[in-house]
Design a protein around this motif. Structure first.
Motif, PDB file in Angstrom:
ATOM      1  N   ASN A   1      -9.501  13.621  15.611  1.00  0.00           N
ATOM      2  CA  ASN A   1      -9.152  12.209  15.475  1.00  0.00           C
ATOM      3  C   ASN A   1     -10.192  11.301  16.136  1.00  0.00           C
ATOM      4  O   ASN A   1     -10.519  10.232  15.613  1.00  0.00           O
ATOM      5  CB  ASN A   1      -7.776  11.944  16.082  1.00  0.00           C
ATOM      6  N   ILE A   2     -10.702  11.737  17.286  1.00  0.00           N
ATOM      7  CA  ILE A   2     -11.694  10.933  18.008  1.00  0.00           C
ATOM      8  C   ILE A   2     -12.955  10.755  17.173  1.00  0.00           C
ATOM      9  O   ILE A   2     -13.483   9.643  17.031  1.00  0.00           O
ATOM     10  CB  ILE A   2     -12.048  11.590  19.360  1.00  0.00           C
ATOM     11  N   PHE A   3     -13.459  11.842  16.588  1.00  0.00           N
ATOM     12  CA  PHE A   3     -14.683  11.747  15.796  1.00  0.00           C
ATOM     13  C   PHE A   3     -14.435  11.013  14.481  1.00  0.00           C
ATOM     14  O   PHE A   3     -15.338  10.364  13.937  1.00  0.00           O
ATOM     15  CB  PHE A   3     -15.269  13.139  15.549  1.00  0.00           C
ATOM     16  N   GLU A   4     -13.216  11.103  13.970  1.00  0.00           N
ATOM     17  CA  GLU A   4     -12.881  10.346  12.766  1.00  0.00           C
ATOM     18  C   GLU A   4     -12.945   8.847  13.054  1.00  0.00           C
ATOM     19  O   GLU A   4     -13.520   8.076  12.280  1.00  0.00           O
ATOM     20  CB  GLU A   4     -11.481  10.736  12.296  1.00  0.00           C
ATOM     21  N   GLU A   5     -12.362   8.436  14.171  1.00  0.00           N
ATOM     22  CA  GLU A   5     -12.444   7.024  14.553  1.00  0.00           C
ATOM     23  C   GLU A   5     -13.892   6.627  14.818  1.00  0.00           C
ATOM     24  O   GLU A   5     -14.314   5.504  14.491  1.00  0.00           O
ATOM     25  CB  GLU A   5     -11.594   6.749  15.800  1.00  0.00           C
ATOM     26  N   SER A   6     -14.681   7.530  15.388  1.00  0.00           N
ATOM     27  CA  SER A   6     -16.077   7.243  15.676  1.00  0.00           C
ATOM     28  C   SER A   6     -16.865   6.935  14.405  1.00  0.00           C
ATOM     29  O   SER A   6     -17.743   6.063  14.393  1.00  0.00           O
ATOM     30  CB  SER A   6     -16.716   8.425  16.417  1.00  0.00           C
ATOM     31  N   VAL A   7     -16.551   7.658  13.310  1.00  0.00           N
ATOM     32  CA  VAL A   7     -17.212   7.396  12.030  1.00  0.00           C
ATOM     33  C   VAL A   7     -16.930   5.972  11.569  1.00  0.00           C
ATOM     34  O   VAL A   7     -17.830   5.247  11.118  1.00  0.00           O
ATOM     35  CB  VAL A   7     -16.756   8.416  10.963  1.00  0.00           C
ATOM     36  N   PHE A   8     -15.676   5.545  11.684  1.00  0.00           N
ATOM     37  CA  PHE A   8     -15.320   4.181  11.283  1.00  0.00           C
ATOM     38  C   PHE A   8     -16.005   3.146  12.174  1.00  0.00           C
ATOM     39  O   PHE A   8     -16.445   2.092  11.712  1.00  0.00           O
ATOM     40  CB  PHE A   8     -13.808   3.994  11.334  1.00  0.00           C
ATOM     41  N   MET A   9     -16.092   3.443  13.469  1.00  0.00           N
ATOM     42  CA  MET A   9     -16.765   2.520  14.388  1.00  0.00           C
ATOM     43  C   MET A   9     -18.245   2.393  14.048  1.00  0.00           C
ATOM     44  O   MET A   9     -18.804   1.294  14.065  1.00  0.00           O
ATOM     45  CB  MET A   9     -16.587   3.003  15.831  1.00  0.00           C
ATOM     46  N   ASP A  10     -18.882   3.516  13.740  1.00  0.00           N
ATOM     47  CA  ASP A  10     -20.310   3.508  13.419  1.00  0.00           C
ATOM     48  C   ASP A  10     -20.617   2.680  12.174  1.00  0.00           C
ATOM     49  O   ASP A  10     -21.709   2.119  12.049  1.00  0.00           O
ATOM     50  CB  ASP A  10     -20.806   4.940  13.191  1.00  0.00           C
ATOM     51  N   THR A  11     -19.691   2.650  11.225  1.00  0.00           N
ATOM     52  CA  THR A  11     -19.945   2.015   9.927  1.00  0.00           C
ATOM     53  C   THR A  11     -19.184   0.713   9.746  1.00  0.00           C
ATOM     54  O   THR A  11     -19.026   0.240   8.621  1.00  0.00           O
ATOM     55  CB  THR A  11     -19.575   2.986   8.786  1.00  0.00           C
ATOM     56  N   ASN A  12     -18.727   0.124  10.855  1.00  0.00           N
ATOM     57  CA  ASN A  12     -18.017  -1.152  10.771  1.00  0.00           C
ATOM     58  C   ASN A  12     -16.810  -1.064   9.834  1.00  0.00           C
ATOM     59  O   ASN A  12     -16.539  -1.967   9.042  1.00  0.00           O
ATOM     60  CB  ASN A  12     -18.953  -2.262  10.305  1.00  0.00           C
ATOM     61  N   ASN A  13     -16.114   0.058   9.890  1.00  0.00           N
ATOM     62  CA  ASN A  13     -14.915   0.292   9.074  1.00  0.00           C
ATOM     63  C   ASN A  13     -15.195   0.344   7.574  1.00  0.00           C
ATOM     64  O   ASN A  13     -14.289   0.142   6.770  1.00  0.00           O
ATOM     65  CB  ASN A  13     -13.849  -0.781   9.350  1.00  0.00           C
ATOM     66  N   GLU A  14     -16.431   0.631   7.186  1.00  0.00           N
ATOM     67  CA  GLU A  14     -16.773   0.635   5.762  1.00  0.00           C
ATOM     68  C   GLU A  14     -16.834   2.036   5.161  1.00  0.00           C
ATOM     69  O   GLU A  14     -17.021   2.181   3.948  1.00  0.00           O
ATOM     70  CB  GLU A  14     -18.115  -0.080   5.536  1.00  0.00           C
ATOM     71  N   TYR A  15     -16.704   3.068   5.973  1.00  0.00           N
ATOM     72  CA  TYR A  15     -16.787   4.429   5.412  1.00  0.00           C
ATOM     73  C   TYR A  15     -15.537   4.705   4.578  1.00  0.00           C
ATOM     74  O   TYR A  15     -14.403   4.422   4.992  1.00  0.00           O
ATOM     75  CB  TYR A  15     -16.926   5.472   6.508  1.00  0.00           C
ATOM     76  N   ASP A  16     -15.736   5.283   3.398  1.00  0.00           N
ATOM     77  CA  ASP A  16     -14.637   5.535   2.472  1.00  0.00           C
ATOM     78  C   ASP A  16     -13.721   6.629   3.006  1.00  0.00           C
ATOM     79  O   ASP A  16     -14.160   7.739   3.322  1.00  0.00           O
ATOM     80  CB  ASP A  16     -15.193   5.948   1.110  1.00  0.00           C
ATOM     81  N   ILE A  17     -12.441   6.316   3.082  1.00  0.00           N
ATOM     82  CA  ILE A  17     -11.468   7.248   3.666  1.00  0.00           C
ATOM     83  C   ILE A  17     -11.353   8.525   2.843  1.00  0.00           C
ATOM     84  O   ILE A  17     -11.271   9.636   3.397  1.00  0.00           O
ATOM     85  CB  ILE A  17     -10.097   6.561   3.800  1.00  0.00           C
ATOM     86  N   TRP A  18     -11.367   8.405   1.522  1.00  0.00           N
ATOM     87  CA  TRP A  18     -11.185   9.595   0.683  1.00  0.00           C
ATOM     88  C   TRP A  18     -12.371  10.547   0.802  1.00  0.00           C
ATOM     89  O   TRP A  18     -12.194  11.772   0.811  1.00  0.00           O
ATOM     90  CB  TRP A  18     -10.975   9.171  -0.776  1.00  0.00           C
ATOM     91  N   ILE A  19     -13.578   9.992   0.885  1.00  0.00           N
ATOM     92  CA  ILE A  19     -14.757  10.840   1.091  1.00  0.00           C
ATOM     93  C   ILE A  19     -14.674  11.527   2.445  1.00  0.00           C
ATOM     94  O   ILE A  19     -14.971  12.727   2.580  1.00  0.00           O
ATOM     95  CB  ILE A  19     -16.051  10.007   1.000  1.00  0.00           C
ATOM     96  N   LEU A  20     -14.260  10.776   3.459  1.00  0.00           N
ATOM     97  CA  LEU A  20     -14.135  11.348   4.806  1.00  0.00           C
ATOM     98  C   LEU A  20     -13.162  12.518   4.816  1.00  0.00           C
ATOM     99  O   LEU A  20     -13.473  13.607   5.327  1.00  0.00           O
ATOM    100  CB  LEU A  20     -13.661  10.265   5.780  1.00  0.00           C
ATOM    101  N   LEU A  21     -11.979  12.328   4.229  1.00  0.00           N
ATOM    102  CA  LEU A  21     -10.965  13.383   4.250  1.00  0.00           C
ATOM    103  C   LEU A  21     -11.356  14.546   3.337  1.00  0.00           C
ATOM    104  O   LEU A  21     -11.026  15.702   3.621  1.00  0.00           O
ATOM    105  CB  LEU A  21      -9.608  12.804   3.839  1.00  0.00           C
ATOM    106  N   GLY A  22     -12.057  14.252   2.247  1.00  0.00           N
ATOM    107  CA  GLY A  22     -12.531  15.327   1.376  1.00  0.00           C
ATOM    108  C   GLY A  22     -13.550  16.211   2.084  1.00  0.00           C
ATOM    109  O   GLY A  22     -13.476  17.447   2.019  1.00  0.00           O
ATOM    110  N   LEU A  23     -14.510  15.581   2.772  1.00  0.00           N
ATOM    111  CA  LEU A  23     -15.502  16.354   3.519  1.00  0.00           C
ATOM    112  C   LEU A  23     -14.855  17.116   4.668  1.00  0.00           C
ATOM    113  O   LEU A  23     -15.213  18.267   4.954  1.00  0.00           O
ATOM    114  CB  LEU A  23     -16.594  15.416   4.046  1.00  0.00           C
TER     115      LEU A  23
END
Length: 418
Positions: free
Chosen positions: A234-256
């Motif tokens: 969960n921490i690294f998942e939130e970190s991805v969103f923080m790095d990309t200003n909340n623009e990273y696609d959720i479906w791509i994230l969960l698929g990967l």
């Protein structure tokens, strides 16, 4: 005090600050990533519903591979082992997520270039880690969970380490800082969960239920360590969103995340053959367990039961329970990702704590379902403890988020020079 993204994330932020279409620069971008209480409430309801579905349906999915005698009194017959259940779950998750991703790609989604740029960047390791940690959480918890390794009454108590672990790792990895009332809210949630476990403490103190570790106390440590990967995911998942200003696609994230979870399970198949840890004596035995699992899922009629077995073939229900479980998993992870994207991993961890008492309510109401899996019956005292815990639990979640949101507003004002 709010953590700032580093490395490539800073580059993305500067690019968006200078983008004419962005309008008002970094502060407005940050503000646009926030949502109101009503939206967060909908995300929270979806995450809790999905988590309750996971808790209930995972038990039923495991039971569907186990053929119980009609009276639930004799020996049960399990057609596969824990490794196959983990593997099959990961396969189902990938089928669901990548089907959705394929449909969205046909629709021209996602349109943001940030997702592809970040996925190809050196920060891709964070996406890998979410899947690896997800898999490690499953392996450590599932293999430690038999009552002969960690007493059943002790397991829900150990699981409460998720909240303090989340607060701790958010502090060090994401550099989160908390105001006193946020910690009061977290303590309210932990206290509420302990209240919901009242019947468990009663059984430990006033009955002859033993907390003796039949296989050694090391399994309790392993069970506790199994909570750490769940938090880090969960921490690294939130970190991805923080790095990309909340623009990273959720479906791509969960698929990967799902594909890396599956690859981790495949790479660590040999753990099931480790003496004292796994349930297979050797690779041949492991292959037989996997074959039995696929047979139960795809061809339940061909499963051979012992000659003197008087129960029913639970494999007949395996496929549709597995699909329902995959649906609950997707709901839990999608809405959970929404909470981590627009709030925080801490808030998500506190919200889904509601799932355990609500699952108890389900088992009490749906008694025939619980009897189908030969589960221990729930009593009125279980419902009383669980329902009474919901009030302080909701209050604690609200308190934590209220002051977390106030801190966000203060930072926005500073960024906008107000």
């Amino acid at each position: 005090d709010q953590p700032r993204s580093r490395g490539l994330g800073d580059v993305y932020k500067r690019q968006h600050d200078d983008d004419v279409e962005g309008g008002k620069g970094r502060a407005s971008n940050k503000a646009s990533g926030k949502v109101g209480w009503l939206t967060l409430l909908l995300f929270a309801a979806g995450a809790v519903a999905g988590q309750v579905g996971q808790l209930v349906l995972l038990d039923l999915f495991i039971a569907s591979f186990t053929n119980f005698p009609d009276d639930c009194a004799g020996a049960s017959e399990m057609v596969t082992g824990p490794y196959f259940i983990l593997l099959m779950c990961a396969i189902l998750f990938n089928v669901v997520f990548f089907t959705i991703i394929a449909v969205r790609c046909c629709m021209g989604l996602p349109k943001s270039k940030v997702t592809m740029q970040y996925t190809k960047s050196c920060n891709h390791y964070k996406l890998v880690l979410t899947g690896v940690f997800d898999a490690m959480n499953g392996i450590l918890i599932v293999y430690s969970s038999p009552a002969s390794r960690v007493p059943s009454d002790l397991q829900p108590i150990l699981m409460q380490s998720l909240i303090p672990f989340t607060l701790l790792f958010s502090y060090f990895i994401l550099r989160k800082r908390y105001v006193p009332l946020q910690l009061v809210g977290a303590l309210l949630v932990i206290g509420a969960i302990l209240l919901s476990l009242g019947p468990t403490f009663d059984d430990i103190i006033y009955t002859n239920n033993s907390l003796q570790f039949q296989s050694g106390g090391g399994w309790a440590v392993l069970f506790l360590l199994g909570c750490v990967p769940a938090v880090l995911m969960n921490i690294f998942e939130e970190s991805v969103f923080m790095d990309t200003n909340n623009e990273y696609d959720i479906w791509i994230l969960l698929g990967l995340e799902s594909i890396y979870q599956l690859l981790t399970f495949l790479a660590l198949f040999w753990l099931d053959t480790v003496a004292g840890f796994g349930t297979s004596a050797n690779v041949t035995d492991w292959a037989a367990h996997v074959e039995g699992g696929f047979q139960c899922f795809f061809s339940p009629g061909s499963v051979e039961l012992p000659v003197n077995f008087t129960g029913t073939n639970h494999c007949e229900s395996c496929w549709w329970i597995g699909l329902l479980f995959a649906g609950a998993y997707v709901a839990s992870y999608v809405f959970g990702a929404m909470l981590m994207k627009y709030a925080s991993a801490n808030f998500y961890g506190l919200v889904v704590a509601m799932a355990n008492p609500l699952a108890v309510v389900f088992w009490f109401v749906a008694k025939p379902v619980n009897e189908w899996q030969c589960g221990s019956p729930y009593e009125l005292r279980d419902i009383a403890y669980s329902c009474s815990a919901l009030v302080p639990l909701v209050a604690g979640v609200y308190l934590f988020r209220k002051f977390e949101k106030d801190k966000d507003k203060e930072e926005e004002k500073l960024l906008m020079g107000e």
